[in-house]
Design a protein around this motif. Structure first.
Motif, PDB file in Angstrom:
ATOM      1  N   VAL A  90       0.838  -1.196   0.000  1.00  0.00           N
ATOM      2  CA  VAL A  90       0.000   0.000   0.000  1.00  0.00           C
ATOM      3  C   VAL A  90       0.876   1.251   0.000  1.00  0.00           C
ATOM      4  CG1 VAL A  90      -1.911  -1.103   1.205  1.00  0.00           C
ATOM      5  CG2 VAL A  90      -0.118   0.011   2.533  1.00  0.00           C
ATOM      6  N   GLU A  91       0.373   2.289  -0.640  1.00  0.00           N
ATOM      7  CA  GLU A  91       1.035   3.581  -0.560  1.00  0.00           C
ATOM      8  C   GLU A  91      -0.037   4.661  -0.620  1.00  0.00           C
ATOM      9  OE1 GLU A  91       3.768   3.378  -3.855  1.00  0.00           O
ATOM     10  OE2 GLU A  91       2.299   4.113  -5.275  1.00  0.00           O
ATOM     11  N   THR A  92       0.295   5.810  -0.078  1.00  0.00           N
ATOM     12  CA  THR A  92      -0.649   6.923  -0.104  1.00  0.00           C
ATOM     13  C   THR A  92       0.044   8.118  -0.736  1.00  0.00           C
ATOM     14  OG1 THR A  92      -1.840   6.064   1.802  1.00  0.00           O
ATOM     15  CG2 THR A  92      -2.155   8.383   1.302  1.00  0.00           C
ATOM     16  N   LEU A  93      -0.667   8.725  -1.688  1.00  0.00           N
ATOM     17  CA  LEU A  93      -0.097   9.810  -2.483  1.00  0.00           C
ATOM     18  C   LEU A  93      -0.602  11.165  -1.995  1.00  0.00           C
ATOM     19  CD1 LEU A  93      -0.803   8.198  -6.002  1.00  0.00           C
ATOM     20  CD2 LEU A  93       1.080   7.699  -4.403  1.00  0.00           C
ATOM     21  N   VAL A  94       0.294  12.139  -1.969  1.00  0.00           N
ATOM     22  CA  VAL A  94      -0.051  13.505  -1.558  1.00  0.00           C
ATOM     23  C   VAL A  94       0.612  14.494  -2.524  1.00  0.00           C
ATOM     24  CG1 VAL A  94      -0.406  13.053   0.910  1.00  0.00           C
ATOM     25  CG2 VAL A  94       1.901  13.482   0.057  1.00  0.00           C
ATOM     26  N   TYR A  95       0.075  15.702  -2.563  1.00  0.00           N
ATOM     27  CA  TYR A  95       0.665  16.728  -3.430  1.00  0.00           C
ATOM     28  C   TYR A  95       2.095  17.012  -2.992  1.00  0.00           C
ATOM     29  CZ  TYR A  95       1.352  21.164  -5.812  1.00  0.00           C
ATOM     30  OH  TYR A  95       1.850  22.172  -6.591  1.00  0.00           O
ATOM     31  N   ASN A  96       2.253  17.256  -1.682  1.00  0.00           N
ATOM     32  CA  ASN A  96       3.598  17.345  -1.114  1.00  0.00           C
ATOM     33  C   ASN A  96       3.571  16.756   0.286  1.00  0.00           C
ATOM     34  OD1 ASN A  96       2.400  19.300   0.444  1.00  0.00           O
ATOM     35  ND2 ASN A  96       3.378  21.009  -0.573  1.00  0.00           N
ATOM     36  N   ASP A  97       4.732  16.269   0.705  1.00  0.00           N
ATOM     37  CA  ASP A  97       4.780  15.498   1.942  1.00  0.00           C
ATOM     38  C   ASP A  97       4.895  16.429   3.149  1.00  0.00           C
ATOM     39  OD1 ASP A  97       5.029  13.603   3.846  1.00  0.00           O
ATOM     40  OD2 ASP A  97       6.853  12.674   3.059  1.00  0.00           O
ATOM     41  N   SER A  98       3.806  17.128   3.444  1.00  0.00           N
ATOM     42  CA  SER A  98       3.838  18.004   4.616  1.00  0.00           C
ATOM     43  C   SER A  98       2.421  18.216   5.132  1.00  0.00           C
ATOM     44  CB  SER A  98       4.463  19.355   4.263  1.00  0.00           C
ATOM     45  OG  SER A  98       3.574  20.111   3.484  1.00  0.00           O
ATOM     46  N   GLY A  99       2.339  18.656   6.356  1.00  0.00           N
ATOM     47  CA  GLY A  99       1.054  19.022   6.937  1.00  0.00           C
ATOM     48  C   GLY A  99       0.214  17.835   7.363  1.00  0.00           C
ATOM     49  N   VAL A 100      -1.051  18.140   7.623  1.00  0.00           N
ATOM     50  CA  VAL A 100      -1.961  17.150   8.190  1.00  0.00           C
ATOM     51  C   VAL A 100      -2.237  16.008   7.215  1.00  0.00           C
ATOM     52  CG1 VAL A 100      -4.078  18.367   7.505  1.00  0.00           C
ATOM     53  CG2 VAL A 100      -4.097  16.915   9.534  1.00  0.00           C
ATOM     54  N   LYS A 101      -2.212  16.314   5.907  1.00  0.00           N
ATOM     55  CA  LYS A 101      -2.498  15.265   4.924  1.00  0.00           C
ATOM     56  C   LYS A 101      -1.418  14.186   4.945  1.00  0.00           C
ATOM     57  CE  LYS A 101      -0.433  17.855   1.056  1.00  0.00           C
ATOM     58  NZ  LYS A 101       0.224  18.858   1.926  1.00  0.00           N
ATOM     59  N   ALA A 102      -0.175  14.607   5.157  1.00  0.00           N
ATOM     60  CA  ALA A 102       0.929  13.653   5.217  1.00  0.00           C
ATOM     61  C   ALA A 102       0.836  12.797   6.482  1.00  0.00           C
ATOM     62  CB  ALA A 102       2.262  14.387   5.168  1.00  0.00           C
ATOM     63  N   GLU A 103       0.379  13.449   7.539  1.00  0.00           N
ATOM     64  CA  GLU A 103       0.183  12.743   8.810  1.00  0.00           C
ATOM     65  C   GLU A 103      -0.921  11.690   8.642  1.00  0.00           C
ATOM     66  OE1 GLU A 103      -1.438  14.480  12.867  1.00  0.00           O
ATOM     67  OE2 GLU A 103       0.088  15.765  11.956  1.00  0.00           O
ATOM     68  N   MET A 104      -2.011  12.111   8.005  1.00  0.00           N
ATOM     69  CA  MET A 104      -3.133  11.204   7.759  1.00  0.00           C
ATOM     70  C   MET A 104      -2.685  10.054   6.869  1.00  0.00           C
ATOM     71  SD  MET A 104      -6.880  12.275   6.249  1.00  0.00           S
ATOM     72  CE  MET A 104      -7.451  13.274   7.618  1.00  0.00           C
ATOM     73  N   ALA A 105      -1.904  10.364   5.860  1.00  0.00           N
ATOM     74  CA  ALA A 105      -1.407   9.342   4.926  1.00  0.00           C
ATOM     75  C   ALA A 105      -0.602   8.280   5.688  1.00  0.00           C
ATOM     76  CB  ALA A 105      -0.542  10.002   3.856  1.00  0.00           C
ATOM     77  N   ARG A 106       0.250   8.735   6.597  1.00  0.00           N
ATOM     78  CA  ARG A 106       1.076   7.785   7.360  1.00  0.00           C
ATOM     79  C   ARG A 106       0.228   6.948   8.305  1.00  0.00           C
ATOM     80  NH1 ARG A 106       4.601  11.618   6.025  1.00  0.00           N
ATOM     81  NH2 ARG A 106       6.436  10.727   5.017  1.00  0.00           N
ATOM     82  N   ASN A 107      -0.771   7.554   8.917  1.00  0.00           N
ATOM     83  CA  ASN A 107      -1.652   6.797   9.811  1.00  0.00           C
ATOM     84  C   ASN A 107      -2.401   5.707   9.047  1.00  0.00           C
ATOM     85  OD1 ASN A 107      -0.974   8.153  12.156  1.00  0.00           O
ATOM     86  ND2 ASN A 107      -2.547   9.706  11.885  1.00  0.00           N
ATOM     87  N   ILE A 108      -2.864   6.049   7.849  1.00  0.00           N
ATOM     88  CA  ILE A 108      -3.584   5.067   7.028  1.00  0.00           C
ATOM     89  C   ILE A 108      -2.635   3.929   6.631  1.00  0.00           C
ATOM     90  CG2 ILE A 108      -4.680   4.703   4.772  1.00  0.00           C
ATOM     91  CD1 ILE A 108      -5.845   7.583   5.080  1.00  0.00           C
ATOM     92  N   ASN A 109      -1.459   4.293   6.141  1.00  0.00           N
ATOM     93  CA  ASN A 109      -0.490   3.274   5.722  1.00  0.00           C
ATOM     94  C   ASN A 109      -0.141   2.322   6.857  1.00  0.00           C
ATOM     95  OD1 ASN A 109      -0.339   4.330   3.169  1.00  0.00           O
ATOM     96  ND2 ASN A 109       1.665   5.277   3.421  1.00  0.00           N
ATOM     97  N   SER A 110       0.096   2.876   8.034  1.00  0.00           N
ATOM     98  CA  SER A 110       0.538   1.994   9.116  1.00  0.00           C
ATOM     99  C   SER A 110      -0.603   1.101   9.596  1.00  0.00           C
ATOM    100  CB  SER A 110       1.193   2.776  10.254  1.00  0.00           C
ATOM    101  OG  SER A 110       0.232   3.496  10.949  1.00  0.00           O
ATOM    102  N   ASN A 111      -1.848   1.592   9.528  1.00  0.00           N
ATOM    103  CA  ASN A 111      -2.980   0.723   9.868  1.00  0.00           C
ATOM    104  C   ASN A 111      -3.116  -0.414   8.859  1.00  0.00           C
ATOM    105  OD1 ASN A 111      -3.566   2.312  12.046  1.00  0.00           O
ATOM    106  ND2 ASN A 111      -5.338   3.314  11.130  1.00  0.00           N
ATOM    107  N   LEU A 112      -2.892  -0.092   7.586  1.00  0.00           N
ATOM    108  CA  LEU A 112      -2.986  -1.138   6.550  1.00  0.00           C
ATOM    109  C   LEU A 112      -1.830  -2.134   6.685  1.00  0.00           C
ATOM    110  CD1 LEU A 112      -4.094   1.090   3.539  1.00  0.00           C
ATOM    111  CD2 LEU A 112      -5.430  -0.759   4.579  1.00  0.00           C
ATOM    112  N   GLU A 113      -0.690  -1.617   7.082  1.00  0.00           N
ATOM    113  CA  GLU A 113       0.474  -2.488   7.288  1.00  0.00           C
ATOM    114  C   GLU A 113       0.171  -3.544   8.357  1.00  0.00           C
ATOM    115  OE1 GLU A 113       3.953  -0.272   8.388  1.00  0.00           O
ATOM    116  OE2 GLU A 113       5.275  -2.009   8.251  1.00  0.00           O
ATOM    117  N   GLN A 114      -0.586  -3.121   9.361  1.00  0.00           N
ATOM    118  CA  GLN A 114      -0.935  -4.061  10.434  1.00  0.00           C
ATOM    119  C   GLN A 114      -1.820  -5.197   9.943  1.00  0.00           C
ATOM    120  OE1 GLN A 114      -2.461  -1.939  13.879  1.00  0.00           O
ATOM    121  NE2 GLN A 114      -0.713  -0.545  13.793  1.00  0.00           N
ATOM    122  N   LEU A 115      -2.484  -4.991   8.806  1.00  0.00           N
ATOM    123  CA  LEU A 115      -3.325  -6.061   8.238  1.00  0.00           C
ATOM    124  C   LEU A 115      -2.502  -7.022   7.385  1.00  0.00           C
ATOM    125  CD1 LEU A 115      -6.524  -4.130   7.056  1.00  0.00           C
ATOM    126  CD2 LEU A 115      -6.217  -5.470   9.147  1.00  0.00           C
ATOM    127  N   GLY A 116      -1.235  -6.697   7.176  1.00  0.00           N
ATOM    128  CA  GLY A 116      -0.375  -7.597   6.405  1.00  0.00           C
ATOM    129  C   GLY A 116       0.136  -7.021   5.099  1.00  0.00           C
TER     130      GLY A 116
END
Ligand SMILES: [Zn+2]
Length: 248
Positions: A90-116
């Motif tokens: 899984v990967e999450t794409l953002v316009y640029n890697d900063s701010g709340v969107k980048a934080e949200m992207a990382r939270n989503i990725n790490s939750n998906l990582e926990q599923l395998g």
């Protein structure tokens, strides 16, 4: 209440990626609807760019996002690689890697990582219209590769869990504001003084705890969602001789 636009990628004549008859637009829609359901259950106002198999250009989708008066724009997709079954994750794409969107992207990725899923990280994609033309924090979740049997198995085994991982990543980031009331019984510079009051309150049966912020130790009792309950607790504390103030 937070308002979030959920965009199921592609749709209608735009199938997205296709692998052995499986169409990305269908996976995206199913996931997007589930993510939206979970967000709604958690008090989020959800706006969908589509709830059926219809086509809109990415620019139109970005415009829908802008016109929705929303706080965030989350687009759901599945990835593909030129040679099937070479890459997964899984990967999450953002316009640029900063701010709340980048934080949200990382939270989503790490939750998906926990599923395998393999966590391929957050990637900058300033070229994508749904990321470039949206005026609110926007991200695009690639929920595994549609041409990876490993990823499809993870998704098909539990669509709900994948949707929940995405929704939780969003919720963890925005922390919908619930007004909690607390009764403040003491405010100290000195930690020992705060601990002394805490022990006393706990020994008297009050649900007390310490919160440290900006150089102060606050001794609090609570929290209560209901202001009346906080007032009742405050009265009990005053009956015990404490000086109190109700805080949010
Ligand atoms: Zn896509």
């Amino acid at each position: 209440m937070a308002r979030i636009v959920i965009d199921a990628g592609h749709g209608g004549r735009d199938y997205g990626a296709v692998y052995e008859g499986r169409r990305e637009k269908d996976d995206n829609l199913r996931l997007a609807m589930l993510v939206g359901d979970i967000l709604k259950q958690n008090g989020v106002d959800v706006v969908y760019t589509r709830t059926s198999d219809v086509y809109n250009t990415p620019l139109e989708k970005a415009r829908m996002g802008n016109e929705a008066g929303a706080d965030y724009f989350v687009s759901i997709h599945r990835n593909a690689f030129p040679t099937p079954n070479t890459v997964s994750g899984v990967e999450t794409l953002v316009y640029n890697d900063s701010g709340v969107k980048a934080e949200m992207a990382r939270n989503i990725n790490s939750n998906l990582e926990q599923l395998g899923f393999v966590n391929l990280g957050v990637k900058e994609r300033p070229d994508l219209a749904v990321l470039r033309r949206t005026q609110i924090p926007a991200l695009l979740v690639e929920a595994g590769f549609i041409d990876s049997n490993i990823d499809n198995e993870l998704l098909d085994r539990n669509y709900e869990a994948v949707a929940r991982a995405i929704a939780d990543g969003i919720l963890e980031t925005i922390q919908p504001e619930v007004p909690y009331y607390k009764v403040q019984v003491g405010l100290f510079r000195n930690e020992n003084n705060a601990n002394r009051l805490l022990e006393q309150l706990v020994s008297e049966g009050f649900p007390a705890y310490i919160n440290y912020a900006d150089g102060y130790y606050k001794v609090l009792v609570g929290a209560f969602q209901d202001l009346a309950q906080a007032r009742d607790q405050e009265q009990r504390l005053r009956d015990y001789g404490y000086e109190t103030v109700v805080v949010r």
